[in-house]
Design a protein around this motif. Structure first.
Motif: not given
Length: 207
Positions: A58-61, A74-78, A163-165
């Protein structure tokens, strides 16, 4: 089905079925395909995060311009590249190489020195860009294995890396979010799956 058929089947999934999850067995296959990816000098100067936690996503969204794939998949791959490449990264590679090949590490000294001279003489900007480029090769392997497993995927550059970092504490680890992919299973409501694949014809693409 062969690789070409798998590639014809896949598309950048826009809406996922949130109720369906990728199995742990298939996740291991995906991780293996990423591990086996080609990379310059074989160094693999990146880390890969596989995020399932809903609150974190939710934060990453919010840092992904509100794109629903981040929370519905299902998953997010970073894929995270190292922002600073050091001698230690190169030494670590040759330590692993000597163990795998059961060869004294001193045998690789000249090759190690060559790589260090090539990489460490580049500017920080050049090294950062170079290591970031390597993540896209691994992303390609992820897309291919997902297609083979009939797992949908959406490669994404539409996110705010800074922001991701911050959310993932990547900067403290010398890492930067380079590119991401949402993986899971397409929703019946995703209209994109019914569109014909649009690609340049051979005569336009190849010289």
């Amino acid at each position: 089905m062969g690789l070409i058929d798998h590639l014809k089947w896949r598309y950048a999934t826009k809406k996922f079925d949130a109720a369906r999850k990728v199995s742990s067995e298939d996740l291991e296959k995906i991780k293996t395909a990423i591990q086996l990816s080609a990379s310059s000098y074989g160094l693999q100067l990146y880390k890969v995060l596989i995020i399932e936690d809903n609150k974190l996503r939710e934060q990453l969204k919010l840092a992904s311009y509100g794109q629903s794939q981040i929370t519905e998949a299902s998953h997010v791959v970073i894929f995270c590249n190292y922002t600073t490449v050091t001698e230690k990264h190169i030494d670590t590679y040759f330590t692993i190489k000597s163990e795998v090949e059961q060869t004294d590490i001193s045998v690789f000294q000249r090759y190690s020195d060559f790589i260090k001279a090539d990489i460490l003489n580049r500017s920080d900007l050049e090294r950062n860009k170079w290591s970031s480029n390597q993540t896209y090769i691994a992303l390609g392997n992820l897309l291919n294995i997902c297609a083979e497993l009939k797992i949908d995927a959406c490669p994404m550059e539409g996110f705010e890396a800074k922001k991701y970092n911050n959310i993932l504490n990547l900067k403290e680890q010398g890492l930067n979010a380079s590119v991401i992919a949402a993986i899971g299973y397409r929703s019946k409501e995703d209209k994109s799956q019914y569109h014909k694949k649009v690609r340049k014809p051979f005569e336009e693409l190849f010289l």
